[in-house]
Write an enzyme that holds these catalytic residues in place. Sequence first.
Site, PDB file in Angstrom:
ATOM      1  N   HIS A 127       2.542  -3.909  -6.407  1.00 60.94           N
ATOM      2  CA  HIS A 127       2.128  -4.650  -5.227  1.00 60.94           C
ATOM      3  C   HIS A 127       1.860  -6.095  -5.626  1.00 60.94           C
ATOM      4  O   HIS A 127       1.563  -6.392  -6.798  1.00 60.94           O
ATOM      5  CB  HIS A 127       0.842  -4.070  -4.631  1.00 60.94           C
ATOM      6  CG  HIS A 127       1.017  -2.735  -3.971  1.00 60.94           C
ATOM      7  ND1 HIS A 127       1.969  -2.504  -3.005  1.00 60.94           N
ATOM      8  CD2 HIS A 127       0.345  -1.559  -4.131  1.00 60.94           C
ATOM      9  CE1 HIS A 127       1.874  -1.244  -2.600  1.00 60.94           C
ATOM     10  NE2 HIS A 127       0.905  -0.648  -3.270  1.00 60.94           N
ATOM     11  N   CYS A 169       5.663  -7.884  -3.324  1.00 58.81           N
ATOM     12  CA  CYS A 169       5.491  -8.793  -2.195  1.00 58.81           C
ATOM     13  C   CYS A 169       4.880 -10.103  -2.658  1.00 58.81           C
ATOM     14  O   CYS A 169       4.184 -10.169  -3.674  1.00 58.81           O
ATOM     15  CB  CYS A 169       4.589  -8.165  -1.131  1.00 58.81           C
ATOM     16  SG  CYS A 169       5.445  -7.033  -0.033  1.00 58.81           S
TER      17      CYS A 169
END
Length: 308
Positions: A127, A169
Amino acid sequence: MDVFGPNCDADAVDNNARILAQETSTSNIISSSVVHSIEIVDDAHYDMRHDRRGVAVIFNHKHFLHEPVRHGTETDCNNIREALQNLQFEVRVYDDLERRELTRVLDALAEEDHKNRDCLLVVIMTHGEDDVLYAKDRTFRVDRLWENFIGKACPSLLGKPKLFFIQACRGHNTDTGVRLEKSNKQATRIDATTAARELPAPSIQPGRSKSIQYAIPSMADLLVMYSTYKGHYSWRNPSRGSWFIQALCDELRMHGNSKELLHLLTAVSRKVAYEFQSNVPDDNSLNSKKQMPCIVSMLTRLVYFPKN
């Protein structure tokens, strides 16, 4: 364009807040003006004739203490491991490391002797948001990945390519894309131009190597490729893996021993940009979105991975 049907797994994003899918399916830049001595074989190409290709480290993050599970990352990990092994890298995989453990691996890697290796390669799948990435327990700055290897921090990698690939991301924005029409005639012309620009793999004659002294910038010979550009989501399918790693593995398998690296990575960007589209049928704000990888290159020569 990869538009998945209603029975396919929905896509997800690699941000820290949530999985947007149906579960059913360097702070201080190291600078130096010191002149170092390195061996130059061909001014246009990096020397890839060392005894070993080099180490490829994969940081694979699926489970977190405070963040959602990254379903599909095991597929990515298996695919990128196989692709890099085929290019003769010494692949080391680390799963779900805490920040302290991840930092320790990077520190130890920088202390190794890379003298007889062609290059260094690092892949991380996790992430992320803005300029931070997630370890299992907490975040760390993205430039922590390479700060141990730039400038004079790792002398045995001076003048050698240091390659970093980041699947994560970089924010919460989505890319709706724009409509583009392209005629067959235009497509043929583009393909021909691309082919004409492809350079042959280097052929270096024995005995040309020589030792010279000169100064190079601290950030020279570094390449970072992000799965998406700043501020945006990076998409991942729970069964097939992330779009970026899928495309990267495809290109490495097909052209890893023949294409120059930046040429190959441009093809990766093109594949992600044109052949993938998000499938989140229950949320119109996330459905049919696009993704654009981002390459930051400070390479000073051409990179090939010829078979040894």
